[in-house]
Motif scaffolding. Structure first.
Motif, PDB file in Angstrom:
ATOM      1  N   GLY A 239       0.787  -1.225   0.000  1.00  0.00           N
ATOM      2  CA  GLY A 239       0.000   0.000   0.000  1.00  0.00           C
ATOM      3  C   GLY A 239       0.817   1.271   0.000  1.00  0.00           C
ATOM      4  O   GLY A 239       0.266   2.371   0.059  1.00  0.00           O
ATOM      5  N   LEU A 240       2.147   1.160  -0.076  1.00  0.00           N
ATOM      6  CA  LEU A 240       3.040   2.317  -0.113  1.00  0.00           C
ATOM      7  C   LEU A 240       3.713   2.421  -1.473  1.00  0.00           C
ATOM      8  O   LEU A 240       3.895   1.412  -2.159  1.00  0.00           O
ATOM      9  CB  LEU A 240       4.129   2.183   0.960  1.00  0.00           C
ATOM     10  CG  LEU A 240       3.711   2.167   2.427  1.00  0.00           C
ATOM     11  CD1 LEU A 240       4.919   1.872   3.304  1.00  0.00           C
ATOM     12  CD2 LEU A 240       3.094   3.498   2.828  1.00  0.00           C
ATOM     13  N   ASP A 241       4.083   3.634  -1.857  1.00  0.00           N
ATOM     14  CA  ASP A 241       4.936   3.778  -3.034  1.00  0.00           C
ATOM     15  C   ASP A 241       6.175   2.918  -2.828  1.00  0.00           C
ATOM     16  O   ASP A 241       6.717   2.836  -1.714  1.00  0.00           O
ATOM     17  CB  ASP A 241       5.341   5.234  -3.225  1.00  0.00           C
ATOM     18  CG  ASP A 241       4.195   6.099  -3.720  1.00  0.00           C
ATOM     19  OD1 ASP A 241       3.243   5.546  -4.295  1.00  0.00           O
ATOM     20  OD2 ASP A 241       4.257   7.328  -3.506  1.00  0.00           O
ATOM     21  N   SER A 242       6.671   2.302  -3.884  1.00  0.00           N
ATOM     22  CA  SER A 242       7.749   1.334  -3.747  1.00  0.00           C
ATOM     23  C   SER A 242       9.019   1.949  -3.161  1.00  0.00           C
ATOM     24  O   SER A 242       9.760   1.282  -2.434  1.00  0.00           O
ATOM     25  CB  SER A 242       8.057   0.696  -5.104  1.00  0.00           C
ATOM     26  OG  SER A 242       8.478   1.680  -6.040  1.00  0.00           O
ATOM     27  N   ASP A 243       9.284   3.224  -3.461  1.00  0.00           N
ATOM     28  CA  ASP A 243      10.481   3.858  -2.910  1.00  0.00           C
ATOM     29  C   ASP A 243      10.378   4.032  -1.400  1.00  0.00           C
ATOM     30  O   ASP A 243      11.364   3.891  -0.673  1.00  0.00           O
ATOM     31  CB  ASP A 243      10.755   5.198  -3.598  1.00  0.00           C
ATOM     32  CG  ASP A 243       9.569   6.148  -3.554  1.00  0.00           C
ATOM     33  OD1 ASP A 243       8.509   5.784  -4.088  1.00  0.00           O
ATOM     34  OD2 ASP A 243       9.698   7.252  -2.995  1.00  0.00           O
ATOM     35  N   VAL A 244       9.168   4.311  -0.922  1.00  0.00           N
ATOM     36  CA  VAL A 244       8.936   4.464   0.515  1.00  0.00           C
ATOM     37  C   VAL A 244       9.074   3.106   1.210  1.00  0.00           C
ATOM     38  O   VAL A 244       9.749   2.980   2.240  1.00  0.00           O
ATOM     39  CB  VAL A 244       7.556   5.084   0.775  1.00  0.00           C
ATOM     40  CG1 VAL A 244       7.268   5.166   2.274  1.00  0.00           C
ATOM     41  CG2 VAL A 244       7.454   6.463   0.125  1.00  0.00           C
ATOM     42  N   ALA A 245       8.438   2.086   0.638  1.00  0.00           N
ATOM     43  CA  ALA A 245       8.532   0.738   1.210  1.00  0.00           C
ATOM     44  C   ALA A 245       9.971   0.236   1.179  1.00  0.00           C
ATOM     45  O   ALA A 245      10.431  -0.435   2.123  1.00  0.00           O
ATOM     46  CB  ALA A 245       7.618  -0.214   0.447  1.00  0.00           C
ATOM     47  N   PHE A 246      10.693   0.550   0.115  1.00  0.00           N
ATOM     48  CA  PHE A 246      12.089   0.134  -0.008  1.00  0.00           C
ATOM     49  C   PHE A 246      12.919   0.716   1.131  1.00  0.00           C
ATOM     50  O   PHE A 246      13.693  -0.003   1.792  1.00  0.00           O
ATOM     51  CB  PHE A 246      12.640   0.591  -1.362  1.00  0.00           C
ATOM     52  CG  PHE A 246      14.026   0.100  -1.679  1.00  0.00           C
ATOM     53  CD1 PHE A 246      14.211  -1.011  -2.485  1.00  0.00           C
ATOM     54  CD2 PHE A 246      15.154   0.758  -1.195  1.00  0.00           C
ATOM     55  CE1 PHE A 246      15.492  -1.467  -2.799  1.00  0.00           C
ATOM     56  CE2 PHE A 246      16.434   0.311  -1.497  1.00  0.00           C
ATOM     57  CZ  PHE A 246      16.596  -0.807  -2.303  1.00  0.00           C
ATOM     58  N   ALA A 247      12.767   2.019   1.387  1.00  0.00           N
ATOM     59  CA  ALA A 247      13.531   2.669   2.452  1.00  0.00           C
ATOM     60  C   ALA A 247      13.186   2.070   3.814  1.00  0.00           C
ATOM     61  O   ALA A 247      14.079   1.820   4.639  1.00  0.00           O
ATOM     62  CB  ALA A 247      13.257   4.170   2.445  1.00  0.00           C
ATOM     63  N   ARG A 248      11.906   1.843   4.042  1.00  0.00           N
ATOM     64  CA  ARG A 248      11.472   1.257   5.319  1.00  0.00           C
ATOM     65  C   ARG A 248      12.056  -0.138   5.512  1.00  0.00           C
ATOM     66  O   ARG A 248      12.636  -0.453   6.561  1.00  0.00           O
ATOM     67  CB  ARG A 248       9.949   1.205   5.355  1.00  0.00           C
ATOM     68  CG  ARG A 248       9.350   0.590   6.609  1.00  0.00           C
ATOM     69  CD  ARG A 248       7.920   0.143   6.367  1.00  0.00           C
ATOM     70  NE  ARG A 248       7.840  -0.906   5.318  1.00  0.00           N
ATOM     71  CZ  ARG A 248       6.687  -1.377   4.851  1.00  0.00           C
ATOM     72  NH1 ARG A 248       5.537  -0.898   5.282  1.00  0.00           N
ATOM     73  NH2 ARG A 248       6.718  -2.330   3.915  1.00  0.00           N
ATOM     74  N   ASP A 249      11.927  -0.984   4.514  1.00  0.00           N
ATOM     75  CA  ASP A 249      12.328  -2.384   4.641  1.00  0.00           C
ATOM     76  C   ASP A 249      13.848  -2.545   4.642  1.00  0.00           C
ATOM     77  O   ASP A 249      14.380  -3.455   5.283  1.00  0.00           O
ATOM     78  CB  ASP A 249      11.704  -3.210   3.516  1.00  0.00           C
ATOM     79  CG  ASP A 249      10.180  -3.227   3.578  1.00  0.00           C
ATOM     80  OD1 ASP A 249       9.628  -2.881   4.643  1.00  0.00           O
ATOM     81  OD2 ASP A 249       9.556  -3.562   2.556  1.00  0.00           O
ATOM     82  N   LEU A 250      14.551  -1.661   3.933  1.00  0.00           N
ATOM     83  CA  LEU A 250      16.011  -1.706   3.936  1.00  0.00           C
ATOM     84  C   LEU A 250      16.554  -1.402   5.331  1.00  0.00           C
ATOM     85  O   LEU A 250      17.485  -2.064   5.813  1.00  0.00           O
ATOM     86  CB  LEU A 250      16.576  -0.707   2.916  1.00  0.00           C
ATOM     87  CG  LEU A 250      18.095  -0.547   2.888  1.00  0.00           C
ATOM     88  CD1 LEU A 250      18.782  -1.838   2.458  1.00  0.00           C
ATOM     89  CD2 LEU A 250      18.481   0.608   1.954  1.00  0.00           C
ATOM     90  N   LEU A 251      15.974  -0.410   5.986  1.00  0.00           N
ATOM     91  CA  LEU A 251      16.406  -0.084   7.340  1.00  0.00           C
ATOM     92  C   LEU A 251      16.160  -1.252   8.282  1.00  0.00           C
ATOM     93  O   LEU A 251      17.029  -1.609   9.095  1.00  0.00           O
ATOM     94  CB  LEU A 251      15.669   1.159   7.846  1.00  0.00           C
ATOM     95  CG  LEU A 251      16.048   1.598   9.266  1.00  0.00           C
ATOM     96  CD1 LEU A 251      17.470   2.140   9.303  1.00  0.00           C
ATOM     97  CD2 LEU A 251      15.066   2.649   9.788  1.00  0.00           C
TER      98      LEU A 251
END
Length: 404
Positions: A339-351
């Motif tokens: 449900g998030l833009d992929s760039d936002v989800a990417f930053a969250r999940d990478l952290l």
């Protein structure tokens, strides 16, 4: 309260803080941040020593226009860098960093009593442009970058009726976050539009000394001179020592260009209380007079990008920029995740998985004309030492591979 304050949007790093509020970084990895574009290379010792030598000037009020010796040093740097002769008394003005100056300049230029007062800026962009426009009582117009042209701004997409009500245009070359450098043909286009519609061009050039090609980036004043505009009509260039000399805490730079604009800007700054302290002036004078440390700093970035970019290119659409210290990479996979833009989800999940911080590209842009040009991109600031950046890149590579 000033009602215009309510129009300001949260700063990208405030949004990032909110995104990460519920994330627990993987404790197996030490934290590495590629999020904030804050230079981490060592400040040259001679600049620190010059700063200490300037303490003797604390007993007097500094002039808003700065010491003549400092303005002369700035004009001499322009001559060495761009081959231009500017009058240090009328065409150069010290400022407390380009960020402060970009904001203050808009307050000087914008006439909010004119119907439809507009400020054009690139999209994605440095958020100070937007905030400066809003608090000056103008409406921002976002000109999108074009991925097909190395993220050059698509100035042709701006309608003529928008140009007709534009009072100020923010240009960033080399660009943040894309690193794109404007060629002479684009400058000519903007100068012709400025002549037709009367708007002022603010050229943000704070990344001009970090570049990867043999030829340094073309500057706005340099472009104007090449096109015979030696009076620099309606053009002011903004530059800073922060990136060039690794002194972001110094808050020092200068503006240069059209003397007819420098004069009222100095008047505004006199009332605004923007005089540069003598300690900062002393350090700035030393920095502008030395080029050896800039060459060394540029070599560090070139070596770093040469090592890091290929690692990331194995798993992402990313390439060496024209200039600057950011990588602007496309996030692989679908446009929306959880449900998030992929760039936002990417930053969250990478952290969460690898304890590396990157900045979502959509946080650096606005939804305009039907899309957000920062979506599905991340910005990585390669400001730390090479080994740390390479380790972060390796973790990102592992992260992307684990998602496939």
């Amino acid at each position: 309260m000033n009602p215009l304050l309510s129009t300001l949007q949260p700063y990208p790093f405030e949004r990032l803080k909110q995104l990460f509020a519920s994330v627990t970084p993987n404790p197996a990895y030490r934290a590495i941040s590629l999020g904030i574009g804050e230079p981490k290379h060592a400040t040259p010792a001679f600049i620190e020593q010059a700063m200490l030598a300037g303490i003797k000037g604390l007993s007097g009020y500094p002039a808003t226009g700065g010491e003549p010796a400092l303005r002369t040093a700035m004009a001499q740097w322009i001559q060495r860098r761009y081959g231009l002769e500017l009058n240090p008394a009328t065409q150069v003005l010290p400022v407390n960093g380009s960020r402060e100056a970009l904001f203050a300049f808009a307050q000087t230029i914008i006439d909010p009593t004119q119907p439809g007062a507009t400020v054009v800026c690139p999209n994605p962009f440095y958020q100070i442009y937007e905030g400066a426009a809003l608090l000056a009582g103008a409406t921002p117009y976002y000109a999108p970058s074009d991925p097909a042209r190395n993220f050059a701004v698509d100035w042709d997409s701006v309608p003529l009726d928008v140009w007709a009500r534009t009072q100020l245009l923010f240009v960033c070359s080399p660009g943040n976050p894309t690193g794109a450098v404007m060629p002479l043909s684009e400058w000519q286009k903007l100068f012709e539009l400025s002549d037709t519609y009367g708007f002022v061009i603010a050229s943000d050039e704070c990344y001009s000394e970090i570049y990867f090609r043999d030829e340094p980036p073309l500057g706005g004043l340099e472009a104007a001179a090449q096109l015979g505009r030696t009076d620099f009509k309606n053009l002011i260039a903004f530059t800073s020592l922060s990136k060039r000399s690794n002194v972001p805490g110094l808050r020092s730079g200068f503006v240069a260009g059209d003397a007819a604009l420098i004069k009222p800007f100095l008047l505004y700054r006199t009332y605004h209380g923007s005089a540069m302290g003598p300690v900062v002036q002393s350090a700035s004078l030393a920095a502008w007079n030395d080029e050896a440390h800039v060459v060394e700093n540029r070599a560090l970035y070139r070596s770093k990008f040469a090592q890091v970019t290929p690692i990331l290119a194995e798993v992402m659409d990313v390439a060496l920029p024209d200039a600057g210290f950011y990588l602007w990479a496309q996030v692989p996979g679908p446009a929306v995740v959880d449900g998030l833009d992929s760039d936002v989800a990417f930053a969250r999940d990478l952290l969460a998985a690898y304890n590396v911080t990157v900045l979502p590209g959509s946080y650096l842009a606005r939804e305009a004309h039907g899309h957000n040009p920062g979506r599905q991109r991340i910005r990585m600031a390669l400001v730390a030492e090479t080994a740390e950046c390479a380790e972060a890149a390796d973790r990102i590579r592992q992260f992307v591979q684990s998602r496939n």
